[in-house]
Write an enzyme that holds these catalytic residues in place. Structure first.
Site, mmCIF file in Angstrom:
data_model
loop_
_atom_site.group_PDB
_atom_site.id
_atom_site.type_symbol
_atom_site.label_atom_id
_atom_site.label_comp_id
_atom_site.label_asym_id
_atom_site.label_seq_id
_atom_site.Cartn_x
_atom_site.Cartn_y
_atom_site.Cartn_z
ATOM 1 N N CYS A 17 7.634 -12.126 4.924
ATOM 2 C CA CYS A 17 7.481 -10.811 5.542
ATOM 3 C C CYS A 17 6.162 -10.808 6.300
ATOM 4 C CB CYS A 17 7.471 -9.704 4.491
ATOM 5 S SG CYS A 17 7.189 -8.085 5.248
ATOM 6 N N CYS A 51 0.799 -1.226 0.000
ATOM 7 C CA CYS A 51 0.000 0.000 0.000
ATOM 8 C C CYS A 51 0.832 1.278 0.000
ATOM 9 C CB CYS A 51 -0.871 0.074 1.243
ATOM 10 S SG CYS A 51 -1.862 -1.360 1.518
ATOM 11 N N ASN A 96 -0.780 1.393 5.579
ATOM 12 C CA ASN A 96 0.289 0.647 4.931
ATOM 13 C C ASN A 96 0.999 -0.123 6.031
ATOM 14 O OD1 ASN A 96 3.553 1.461 3.581
ATOM 15 N ND2 ASN A 96 2.334 -0.343 3.251
ATOM 16 N N GLY A 97 0.955 -1.435 5.956
ATOM 17 C CA GLY A 97 1.586 -2.253 6.984
ATOM 18 C C GLY A 97 0.693 -3.426 7.346
HETATM 19 S S1 SF4 Z 1 10.695 -8.708 6.462
HETATM 20 FE FE1 SF4 Z 1 11.777 -7.892 4.635
HETATM 21 S S2 SF4 Z 1 10.180 -6.972 3.341
HETATM 22 FE FE2 SF4 Z 1 9.293 -7.282 5.398
HETATM 23 S S3 SF4 Z 1 9.604 -5.319 6.457
HETATM 24 FE FE3 SF4 Z 1 11.337 -6.626 6.958
HETATM 25 S S4 SF4 Z 1 12.892 -6.136 5.399
HETATM 26 FE FE4 SF4 Z 1 10.950 -5.351 4.662
#
Ligand code: SF4
Length: 480
Positions: A403, A17, A119-120
């Site tokens: 992620c 997002c 966003n998140g």
């Molecule tokens: S896991 Fe990887 S893609 Fe997800 S926030 Fe952390 S660095 Fe970014």
């Protein structure tokens, strides 16, 4: 009809997002938000939405739908969004199928109307929902954003001021967030205490008002001046009298997402004081020093590997040439039923310039490899076009883990690097050599310390507690 590629997941990490908040003193906010969202289109192409506060109706109004910003909004639709303050959102989601699931979500609560764009990912979303349902809240959207609106509204009903209510709501959240939101006619933006997702602040031209957005390119698009980034744990309110700042949570450990610099953010964005383009150039330069190779030409994978390849060229002294061309008019494709047709579909998107690669030792540079399928086909295309050798160099360490913090990479099985050595991956993609940048090299290039970044998807160690995963810090966001 063949299933769409997205059903098996794209071969690149996908940002979920982008968000925007605007307060404008004299003009309607919606057209500004529209242009900001177009600049953030790379952060989400499935849906777009805008909410604004209508003084006439004394309520928040909104318009949203599936598709690109330019497809969802026409001049007529923007006309339906009066008011000087508003928020906007662009969305990528495999699960998104109906316009109602697009954001901003607008909730009519006992404390007024709350509009939210996020966003998140909230890692405690289910827990919150169960708790709030027990308190009697019925869920309309079923979304985690609905929980946030109830938390704010409940605290206001209990007698807290709006800012205290927001603080109390945000202190319940775990995971990552950059929020643009409105409570009635008040417009806000907030960033999680570790600053995992980006959020920056700007001033509209001629002192017309203020803007907060996921990336500075959104500010550039409307001629706004980039003032600074929203600090981790900070809430900002955009008002007639200026930007009001509330540092809701102590400033402790930070964990910016490294992939924003490497891939997600537009190259011309500046995030937390570092320009993505120059960060990528430095990565390429460092990669050339770490994993040199005798070659005749550096070829970027368009467009994602371009800045990295420029850096690699400078670091190695080998000339860079645009040996691959991209068809910009093929946005989405279908999975073809057999291998031959699948190869054709990649060729439709990316094609070698034969005079550049024929008889040459080529270094192919890209930012990341996720599933490896596209890289394998590009390597084959270069060989078919006459390349003598193809050496692949990648500007991020191997992606091995999911992620949980806002990027659509959820299954370990989707990563070609999961459980494989670099040599095994090299064989799969059919390259003569393969090298990824090291974590140390990456940190040096990004000019951040390792303990200031989220590197969860490449180290398997996350900056906050995630059930079943290794954690760098034994704390949740709620501990702030
Ligand atoms: S896991 Fe990887 S893609 Fe997800 S926030 Fe952390 S660095 Fe970014």
């Amino acid at each position: 009809m063949f299933p769409e590629v997205d059903e098996i997941g794209p071969d690149k990490p996908v940002e979920k997002c982008g968000v925007v908040s605007i307060f404008s003193r004299y003009e309607h906010a919606a057209p500004y938000i529209y242009y900001c969202l177009r600049a953030l289109q790379h952060r989400g192409q499935e849906a777009a939405g805008i909410a604004s506060y209508s003084r006439e109706r004394e309520d928040i109004v909104f318009e949203k739908g599936l598709g690109l910003v330019g497809e969802v909004f026409s001049p007529d639709r923007l006309e339906k969004l009066p008011g000087n303050s508003g928020i906007g959102h662009v969305y990528y989601s495999i699960a998104l199928s109906v316009p109602e699931n697009a954001q901003p979500y607008v909730f009519h609560t006992a404390s007024g109307t709350i509009a939210l764009a996020h966003n998140g990912i909230l890692t405690n979303a289910e827990e919150l929902k169960v708790r709030l349902k027990k308190k009697g809240h019925g869920y309309y959207s079923g979304s985690e954003e609905e929980s946030v609106s109830y938390l704010i509204s409940d605290s206001m009903l209990a007698g807290k001021s709006m800012i205290s209510a927001i603080k109390s709501a945000l202190s319940e959240l775990d995971g990552s967030y950059a929020f643009s939101f409105m409570v009635n006619d008040h417009v806000f933006a907030a960033r999680d205490p570790m600053g995992i997702r980006p959020l920056c602040l700007g001033e509209l031209p001629d002192g017309l008002g203020y803007v907060a957005a996921s990336e500075s390119v959104a500010l550039d698009a409307i001629g706004a001046k980039h003032i600074r980034d929203v600090r981790p744990g900070e809430l900002v309110e955009l008002t007639e009298d200026g930007i009001k700042s509330y540092q809701l949570f102590e400033r402790g450990e930070i964990a910016h997402c490294f992939l924003e610099y490497v891939y997600f953010a537009r190259a011309d964005s500046v995030i937390d004081g570092r320009e993505a383009y120059r960060s990528r150039m430095r990565i390429g330069w460092r990669l050339a020093k770490e994993s040199p190779v005798s070659a005749d030409v550096i070829v970027p994978v368009p467009d994602s590997g371009r800045a990295h390849a420029t850096g690699f060229s400078r670091g190695s002294g080998i000339k860079l040439e645009e040996g691959l061309m991209k068809n910009r008019y093929v946005a989405r494709t279908f999975i073809m039923p057999d291998q031959h047709l699948r190869d054709i579909s990649v060729g439709e998107k990316i094609n070698p310039v034969k005079s550049i690669v024929r008889g040459k030792r080529v270094v192919l540079v890209d930012d990341s490899i996720i599933r490896g399928t596209t890289m394998k086909r590009i390597v084959k295309k270069l060989r078919d076009a006459g390349a003598k050798e193809v050496h692949v160099r990648i500007g991020s360490p191997p992606v091995i883990a999911p992620c949980y913090l806002g990027i659509d990479m959820t299954e370990r099985g989707q990563f070609v690097a999961h459980g494989r050595t670099v040599e095994e991956i090299r064989k799969i993609i059919g390259a003569d050599s393969l090298a990824y940048i090291s974590v140390e090299g990456l940190m040096e290039a990004l000019k951040w310390e390792e303990n200031q970044m989220c590197l969860g998807c490449v180290t398997g160690e996350y900056p906050i507690k995630i059930k079943g995963e290794k954690t760098r810090l034994q704390r949740t966001l709620q501990d702030y």
